[in-house]
Design a protein around this motif. Structure first.
Motif, PDB file in Angstrom:
ATOM      1  N   HIS A 158      -1.547  -0.393   5.781  1.00 57.37           N
ATOM      2  CA  HIS A 158      -0.867   0.877   5.548  1.00 57.37           C
ATOM      3  C   HIS A 158      -1.685   1.852   4.705  1.00 57.37           C
ATOM      4  CE1 HIS A 158       2.881  -0.400   7.403  1.00 57.37           C
ATOM      5  NE2 HIS A 158       2.844  -1.520   6.697  1.00 57.37           N
ATOM      6  N   TRP A 168       0.410  -9.829   1.377  1.00 56.44           N
ATOM      7  CA  TRP A 168       0.617  -8.521   0.743  1.00 56.44           C
ATOM      8  C   TRP A 168      -0.665  -7.695   0.770  1.00 56.44           C
ATOM      9  CZ3 TRP A 168       4.672  -5.732  -0.237  1.00 56.44           C
ATOM     10  CH2 TRP A 168       5.918  -6.349  -0.431  1.00 56.44           C
ATOM     11  N   ASP A 169      -1.799  -8.367   0.566  1.00 49.91           N
ATOM     12  CA  ASP A 169      -3.080  -7.659   0.642  1.00 49.91           C
ATOM     13  C   ASP A 169      -3.304  -7.109   2.050  1.00 49.91           C
ATOM     14  OD1 ASP A 169      -5.737  -6.968  -0.557  1.00 49.91           O
ATOM     15  OD2 ASP A 169      -6.453  -8.328   1.009  1.00 49.91           O
ATOM     16  N   ASP A 220       1.455   4.607 -12.797  1.00 49.95           N
ATOM     17  CA  ASP A 220       0.084   4.200 -12.523  1.00 49.95           C
ATOM     18  C   ASP A 220      -0.567   3.541 -13.740  1.00 49.95           C
ATOM     19  OD1 ASP A 220      -0.244   6.327 -14.182  1.00 49.95           O
ATOM     20  OD2 ASP A 220      -1.284   7.597 -12.729  1.00 49.95           O
ATOM     21  N   GLU A 270      -2.259   1.733   1.500  1.00 47.60           N
ATOM     22  CA  GLU A 270      -1.604   1.963   0.219  1.00 47.60           C
ATOM     23  C   GLU A 270      -1.868   0.777  -0.711  1.00 47.60           C
ATOM     24  OE1 GLU A 270      -0.046   4.492  -0.881  1.00 47.60           O
ATOM     25  OE2 GLU A 270       0.390   5.691   0.909  1.00 47.60           O
ATOM     26  N   PRO A 271      -1.953   1.033  -2.012  1.00 53.18           N
ATOM     27  CA  PRO A 271      -2.060  -0.097  -2.933  1.00 53.18           C
ATOM     28  C   PRO A 271      -0.768  -0.913  -2.916  1.00 53.18           C
ATOM     29  CG  PRO A 271      -1.759   1.947  -4.149  1.00 53.18           C
ATOM     30  CD  PRO A 271      -1.983   2.339  -2.723  1.00 53.18           C
ATOM     31  N   VAL A 272      -0.896  -2.196  -3.142  1.00 50.41           N
ATOM     32  CA  VAL A 272       0.259  -3.087  -3.058  1.00 50.41           C
ATOM     33  C   VAL A 272       1.330  -2.704  -4.072  1.00 50.41           C
ATOM     34  CG1 VAL A 272       1.006  -5.489  -3.352  1.00 50.41           C
ATOM     35  CG2 VAL A 272      -1.074  -4.986  -2.056  1.00 50.41           C
ATOM     36  N   TRP A 273       0.928  -2.228  -5.260  1.00 48.29           N
ATOM     37  CA  TRP A 273       1.948  -1.885  -6.259  1.00 48.29           C
ATOM     38  C   TRP A 273       2.876  -0.788  -5.751  1.00 48.29           C
ATOM     39  CZ3 TRP A 273       2.291   3.047  -8.191  1.00 48.29           C
ATOM     40  CH2 TRP A 273       1.153   3.870  -8.113  1.00 48.29           C
ATOM     41  N   ARG A 274       2.349   0.116  -4.916  1.00 45.46           N
ATOM     42  CA  ARG A 274       3.206   1.180  -4.383  1.00 45.46           C
ATOM     43  C   ARG A 274       4.123   0.624  -3.294  1.00 45.46           C
ATOM     44  NH1 ARG A 274      -0.301   5.827  -3.469  1.00 45.46           N
ATOM     45  NH2 ARG A 274       0.133   6.283  -5.651  1.00 45.46           N
ATOM     46  N   GLY A 308      -1.126  -4.002   2.471  1.00 49.96           N
ATOM     47  CA  GLY A 308      -1.675  -2.844   1.781  1.00 49.96           C
ATOM     48  C   GLY A 308      -2.844  -2.239   2.537  1.00 49.96           C
ATOM     49  N   ARG A 309      -3.727  -3.083   3.031  1.00 44.61           N
ATOM     50  CA  ARG A 309      -4.875  -2.591   3.792  1.00 44.61           C
ATOM     51  C   ARG A 309      -4.417  -1.906   5.096  1.00 44.61           C
ATOM     52  NH1 ARG A 309      -9.882  -5.462   2.438  1.00 44.61           N
ATOM     53  NH2 ARG A 309      -9.490  -6.991   0.784  1.00 44.61           N
TER      54      ARG A 309
END
Length: 644
Positions: A117, A110-111, A130, A119-123, A114-115
């Protein structure tokens, strides 16, 4: 995109500052250790990491990556997270992966996403806020006041919720040191009646203003029996809940005993309520005068036996105790917090009063000045029987070492023990001390398997076994693994604490309720003595007798003494009719006839007590000089214990 490399990097994990403590039975904050970072990289340069921050993580994770994970991941699509999670789950069925490692690959992937794309993983997970509400959390504190203080601080910081990690030990509790009035928000103030007396009754009645104070009591064995039988009643402060043993031993009795002890010098009367329709009554002055007299002469406490899953039948067959009970496992000869003294002239004019009050009202006479200075009013040695004749082996267990006992459980001194084999044979056993080649990690794994999966283990793979020869004394300093095997009658000569058996293995035996007996093995391994093994166990803990002094037809031997134990055990050996002299020299003695018909004890003041086989007698410090004369008909052996 394909995964091309999976690596593990070591990181330092700092110790928590300040360190904290979890509930009893669990370790606290970890010391400095070697954590790990799992690093997953791809042929397009995308990468992700997951942190495994606990001591020992680096070696554990590196082994798993080298042995299992790398071969599974290299060449896989890093965006097929669900498939790769499924594969980890399948691998766990074969490799039994450590629980904290199961999610590391998923976190790292998942990390990576996120990196990649930006985007933060929560999104990526679909989040739309937030910020989210948070609650505070505690470690485990020593008392209620600390929890309340932290709760106030959390409220000031704006937290609306708090999670308490309270004590919750399933087996033990720290002895309550609260005063009894802690159980009342406000004390009642009853209005005096227009005519006649006002009677206030209950455990806290003395806290209310009064003119006369009577103390009504029954021996503690009645409360134990009532809780065991499921009879109606309640623990202190919990009137609407079913009473439980644990609270009785660790909360109710310590609070009530301390309250009773403060009242004893001022009581106007004592009522023994064993027969509610015919209570035995003694006025306060008479009670205190009786204790003053008893403190200067030999005293025998009232014995009784209770049953346990491992219990035998010697006391039923030979002494006639509890003929209708399942067995006679534990014989209470002299366990000060529960022992009673019978006073009076017969069944109709007899009361049972607590032995402990003898130490409270006359500590110098009973204990002696030096022992009183060390132990306060706590009588520090106990004598009891472990009857496995026709029964089973005790659990393999140990007792807390001194710092653990003080810090975790609240006793001022710890539970050293000895086993004297009143009855035994070369065909029965005493388990004692670690083998020279014992592997504690293997021992722990076998204990855990026996608990989790019901797999039997052989304690002799880890713990030494000695022939249980009649007359042998086994020394059991705190932390030493031990057990009496089946077929023995053990006279346990021990420090008074008796509530903390840290069991490792109980032969897969159910308790009296049919459920597996609880095994607080984490406490056990936290206290396990690993330094004394093999030959050192036999040399130090299975001692031979050494003659201390002798006279015509008798001798006194030392049969057990260790520097780390505060008491020692001796033995008189007397020919028929022989008389030995002794002197308390300012500290109490405890005697028990372990072989032969008995002895007559006479004091310099002229008091006489006939002590029969298997009986125990306390000789207060104030007695001074006394003699023991063996009865006719054969030699006699008498064990003696005293504080060193």
């Amino acid at each position: 995109m394909k995964i091309t490399h999976v690596e593990v990097h070591r990181i330092d994990v700092p110790a928590a500052s300040p360190p904290f403590h979890w509930r009893d039975g669990l370790s606290g904050s970890a010391p400095v250790g070697d954590g790990a970072v799992l690093h997953i990289g791809t042929d397009e340069g995308a990468e992700g990491v997951a942190v495994f921050a606990r001591p020992g993580a680096h070696s554990m994770l590196r082994d798993l990556v080298d042995r299992v994970f790398r071969a599974e991941l290299v060449g896989a699509d890093p965006f097929q997270r669900e498939w790769l999670w499924h594969r980890v789950w399948e691998l766990d069925r074969i490799h039994e992966l450590p629980l904290p490692t199961l999610g590391l690959i998923d976190i790292a992937l998942w990390d990576l996403a996120g990196r990649y794309h930006g985007e933060p993983v929560w999104r990526l997970l679909g989040g739309f806020r937030d910020a989210i509400p948070a609650y505070a959390s505690t470690s485990t504190f020593a008392g209620v006041a600390e929890f309340l203080d932290v709760a106030d601080q959390c409220l000031e910081l704006g937290y609306r919720g708090i999670k308490l990690h309270a004590w919750g030990d399933p087996s033990f509790r720290k002895l309550a040191d609260n005063p009894l009035d802690d159980l009342f928000e406000t004390l009642p103030v009853p209005a005096p009646p227009q005519t006649g007396p006002l009677l206030v009754h209950g455990p806290g009645a003395a806290l209310v203003e009064h003119d006369l104070l009577w103390y009504a009591d029954v021996p503690k064995r009645y409360a134990e029996a009532a809780v065991g039988a499921g009879e109606q009643g309640s623990n202190l402060g919990l009137p609407d809940e079913k009473p439980v043993f644990r609270r009785l031993f660790y909360i109710d009795w310590p609070m009530l005993d301390r309250h009773r002890d403060t009242l004893a010098p001022h009581l106007d009367a004592w009522l023994d309520m064993q027969r509610p329709d015919h209570p035995a009554w003694i006025d306060g002055a008479g009670l205190r005068a009786t204790y003053a007299a008893l403190a200067r002469e030999p005293v025998r406490t009232r014995p009784y036996f209770n049953s346990a899953p491992w219990g035998g039948h010697w006391a039923q067959r030979e002494l006639g105790f509890n003929p209708d009970s399942p067995n006679t496992a534990l014989g209470y000869e002299l366990i000060a917090p529960e022992a009673g003294i019978l006073i009076g002239t017969g069944p109709e004019t007899q009361a049972e009063v607590p032995f402990q009050l003898l130490c409270v009202l006359a500590p110098l006479s009973v204990l002696g000045a030096e022992v009183h200075a060390r132990f306060g009013t706590s009588f520090p040695i106990r004598f009891d029987y472990l009857d496995t004749v026709g029964g089973g082996s005790l659990s393999v267990h140990c007792h807390p070492k001194d710092p653990y006992m003080r810090g975790r459980f609240g006793w001022a001194y710890t539970q050293h023990e000895t086993y004297y084999l009143t009855l035994g044979s070369t065909g029965t056993k005493v388990f004692l001390g670690l083998r020279e080649d014992a592997d504690v990690d293997v021992f722990r794994k076998e204990v855990e398997r026996s608990i989790a999966d019901g797999v039997p283990m052989d304690p002799e793979d880890h713990v030494l076994a000695f022939p249980a020869e009649q007359g042998q004394l086994f020394m059991i300093p705190a932390g030493t693994p031990h057990a009496s095997g089946a077929g023995n009658l053990v006279l346990e000569i021990s420090a008074t604490p008796y509530l903390y058996s840290l069991r490792f293995y109980d032969w897969l035996r159910p308790g009296v309720d049919g459920n597996p007996r609880p095994l607080p093995y984490e406490h056990g391994f936290a206290n396990l003595e690993t330094g004394r093994r093999g030959e050192a166990v036999a040399r130090d803990l299975v001692q031979g007798p050494r003659t201390l002094r002798e006279g015509t037809g008798w001798r006194e031997e030392t049969i057990g003494a260790l520097p780390e134990m505060f008491y020692e055990v001796r033995r008189f050996v007397l020919d028929a009719g022989a008389e030995a002299d002794d002197d308390t020299q300012g500290r109490f003695h405890i005697l028990n006839v372990v072989e032969g018909a008995g002895v007559t004890v006479r004091t310099a003041a002229g008091d006489r007590h006939d002590l029969a086989y298997a009986e125990t007698l306390t000789v207060p410090a104030a007695v001074g000089r006394y003699t023991l004369r063996a009865t006719a008909g054969g030699p006699v052996r008498v064990v003696k214990a005293l504080v060193r």
